[in-house]
Enzyme design. Sequence first.
Site, PDB file in Angstrom:
ATOM      1  CG  HIS A  42     -31.545 -16.693 -59.809  1.00 39.57           C
ATOM      2  ND1 HIS A  42     -31.278 -17.366 -60.976  1.00 39.57           N
ATOM      3  CD2 HIS A  42     -31.896 -17.640 -58.911  1.00 39.57           C
ATOM      4  CE1 HIS A  42     -31.484 -18.663 -60.800  1.00 39.57           C
ATOM      5  NE2 HIS A  42     -31.859 -18.856 -59.539  1.00 39.57           N
ATOM      6  CB  THR A  43     -28.522 -10.639 -57.228  1.00 46.28           C
ATOM      7  OG1 THR A  43     -27.931 -11.525 -56.277  1.00 46.28           O
ATOM      8  CG2 THR A  43     -29.924 -10.278 -56.769  1.00 46.28           C
ATOM      9  N   GLY A 164     -23.004 -32.077 -54.510  1.00 51.37           N
ATOM     10  CA  GLY A 164     -24.185 -31.703 -55.278  1.00 51.37           C
ATOM     11  C   GLY A 164     -25.348 -31.269 -54.402  1.00 51.37           C
ATOM     12  CG  LEU A 167     -24.727 -26.854 -48.620  1.00 55.36           C
ATOM     13  CD1 LEU A 167     -24.666 -27.751 -47.394  1.00 55.36           C
ATOM     14  CD2 LEU A 167     -25.322 -25.493 -48.250  1.00 55.36           C
ATOM     15  CB  SER A 168     -20.269 -24.156 -53.033  1.00 53.60           C
ATOM     16  OG  SER A 168     -19.698 -23.723 -54.231  1.00 53.60           O
ATOM     17  CB  SER A 169     -18.982 -30.162 -52.598  1.00 51.53           C
ATOM     18  OG  SER A 169     -19.548 -30.600 -53.818  1.00 51.53           O
ATOM     19  CB  SER A 170     -18.129 -27.854 -57.485  1.00 50.80           C
ATOM     20  OG  SER A 170     -18.909 -26.679 -57.376  1.00 50.80           O
ATOM     21  CG  ASP A 214     -20.693 -20.890 -55.490  1.00 54.71           C
ATOM     22  OD1 ASP A 214     -21.429 -20.046 -54.969  1.00 54.71           O
ATOM     23  OD2 ASP A 214     -21.093 -21.848 -56.167  1.00 54.71           O
ATOM     24  CE1 TYR A 267     -28.000 -19.647 -63.047  1.00 53.50           C
ATOM     25  CE2 TYR A 267     -27.025 -20.080 -65.199  1.00 53.50           C
ATOM     26  CZ  TYR A 267     -26.979 -19.455 -63.971  1.00 53.50           C
ATOM     27  OH  TYR A 267     -25.917 -18.644 -63.671  1.00 53.50           O
TER      28      TYR A 267
HETATM   29  P1  ADP Z   1     -22.228 -28.551 -55.269  1.00 53.93           P
HETATM   30  O1  ADP Z   1     -21.113 -27.624 -55.617  1.00 53.93           O
HETATM   31  O2  ADP Z   1     -23.512 -27.854 -54.993  1.00 53.93           O
HETATM   32  O3  ADP Z   1     -21.881 -29.487 -54.150  1.00 53.93           O
HETATM   33  P2  ADP Z   1     -21.732 -29.511 -57.924  1.00 53.93           P
HETATM   34  O4  ADP Z   1     -22.518 -30.399 -58.827  1.00 53.93           O
HETATM   35  O5  ADP Z   1     -21.377 -28.160 -58.403  1.00 53.93           O
HETATM   36  O6  ADP Z   1     -22.523 -29.450 -56.532  1.00 53.93           O
HETATM   37  O7  ADP Z   1     -20.365 -30.230 -57.549  1.00 53.93           O
HETATM   38  C1  ADP Z   1     -20.360 -31.562 -57.095  1.00 53.93           C
HETATM   39  C2  ADP Z   1     -19.222 -32.318 -57.772  1.00 53.93           C
HETATM   40  O8  ADP Z   1     -17.959 -31.869 -57.243  1.00 53.93           O
HETATM   41  C3  ADP Z   1     -19.239 -33.796 -57.468  1.00 53.93           C
HETATM   42  O9  ADP Z   1     -20.076 -34.493 -58.371  1.00 53.93           O
HETATM   43  C4  ADP Z   1     -17.777 -34.173 -57.632  1.00 53.93           C
HETATM   44  O10 ADP Z   1     -17.453 -34.307 -58.988  1.00 53.93           O
HETATM   45  C5  ADP Z   1     -17.058 -32.944 -57.112  1.00 53.93           C
HETATM   46  N1  ADP Z   1     -16.728 -33.090 -55.691  1.00 53.93           N
HETATM   47  C6  ADP Z   1     -17.122 -32.292 -54.693  1.00 53.93           C
HETATM   48  N2  ADP Z   1     -16.631 -32.696 -53.501  1.00 53.93           N
HETATM   49  C7  ADP Z   1     -15.886 -33.791 -53.753  1.00 53.93           C
HETATM   50  C8  ADP Z   1     -15.114 -34.693 -52.946  1.00 53.93           C
HETATM   51  N3  ADP Z   1     -15.023 -34.549 -51.628  1.00 53.93           N
HETATM   52  N4  ADP Z   1     -14.493 -35.726 -53.561  1.00 53.93           N
HETATM   53  C9  ADP Z   1     -14.567 -35.862 -54.893  1.00 53.93           C
HETATM   54  N5  ADP Z   1     -15.278 -35.079 -55.699  1.00 53.93           N
HETATM   55  C10 ADP Z   1     -15.942 -34.044 -55.160  1.00 53.93           C
HETATM   56 MG    MG Z   2     -21.063 -26.399 -57.323  1.00 53.01          MG
END
Ligand code: ADP
Ligand code: MG
Length: 434
Positions: A42-43, A164, A167-170, A214, A267
């Site tokens: 939160h910085t 979700g 760990l920033s999959s998005s 991220d 948040y």
């Molecule tokens: P985080 O970034 O912490 O993992 P977010 O809610 O910001 O969580 O992002 C998750 C979203 O990103 C998923 O709901 C999906 O829409 C998308 N996403 C991430 N990785 C994939 C993947 N491998 N395939 C399809 N969609 C993905």
């Molecule tokens: Mg994310």
Amino acid sequence: MSAAGTNWITDLRRDFDRVFSSSKGRTHVIRAPGRVNLIGEHTDYNDGFVFPMAIEPEIRFVCRSREDGQVRLTSTEMGQKESVASSQNSGAGSRNASTDYRLLDSQFSRPLASFSLNEKIVPLDKHDKDAWTNYPRGAIAELIAAGIPLSGMDVLLTSSIPLGGGLSSSAALLVGTARCALALAGLTMDPQRLALLCQKAEHEYAGAPVGIMDQTIIAAARAGTAMLLDCRDLSKRFVPLDAQELRVVVANSLVKHDLGAGGDNEYAKRRRQCEEAVRFFATPPIGNPAVKSLRDVTLQQIDQAKGKLDDVVLRRARHVVTETARTARFAELLAEKKYEQAGDLMLQSHASMRDDYEITVEEVDFLSAEAMKVKGVYGARMTGGGFGGCIVALVQPRAATALIEHLTRGYADRFGKRPECFVTTAADGASIVA
Ligand code: ADP
Ligand code: MG
């Protein structure tokens, strides 16, 4: 590259050929890692420091150009049965290790989702089954808006970053998709510019008002280092994280707190409280008009504000001011290999998030306290926005397995579920693999 390292490329290309059999031409293989923040929570929106590193779990992409302006996508995470292939040693016997990649079901002989570059690219409703394509849509649309000429493409992706899971999959999906499009166009882009563009895509196509951390770490990480990022001017310092001496362990509490939509979530509340504190500290006699953000406020000013500023707002400000100082100091200590002292700062950071910022929950408090009972653990703290999510621990390499076992057992006894744990070194930023 090890045998395990090259096999996955062959496997993924074979799956790609099955789904996109009709297209021809050269393919590229791209990877984009997840990330964990070692300290500095939160910085970011207070112009402070963050200290993330890229992790070994990653999204892997195979892509090929198309002449017709179509972007066709398949993700092994979407519309699939539970079938998991372990491409590396998972050890945990489930997907917990985050090194397992899902195989493509035999039903997937056609792409899952598509959109066209010949029309305006719009985000889908968040309830749409293809809403996950908002990330690729956003990344491509922002590249085009930046004046970069792109062709259509076919993309298959597979991932070991939990969706979700904090760990920033998005951001990995955004940065990875953008790298695919750029690679096919024969172009490169400065990683920070790419990160800013992907941040904009996440704002505008996924409706998530994320900071710059991220995207920056995923686009610009350097293997074997963590990045001290100054969120005020985006300057960076890469600090070595010696793999001979250190491991990072991540444990996911699996608690997901729905922060709620709109301006009333926790948040948004924290952000408002920080703004209120800035207004106070920008006003004489305690403050001065030169204060533009909590980055400009000193601990002395925080002490002087006691009794004059609302106590909750004061504590929120104190977290940000102390956390910013801790983060800069942590980077110095790590560079000097003073791991015990660095670990102490992680504990202080956790306490500050728990007591002053009030964003931890019982489960993550438990995990970070338990972690410290294991020999060879230097420090542990919650990482991420809060109200659940993961803890991160800095440990000696030989302590990693013992820590994971201890947390798994203790958490199951107390909360009746297994935390998802994995150990990682500091990975490289998004890159072209083949
Ligand atoms: P985080 O970034 O912490 O993992 P977010 O809610 O910001 O969580 O992002 C998750 C979203 O990103 C998923 O709901 C999906 O829409 C998308 N996403 C991430 N990785 C994939 C993947 N491998 N395939 C399809 N969609 C993905
Ligand atoms: Mg994310």
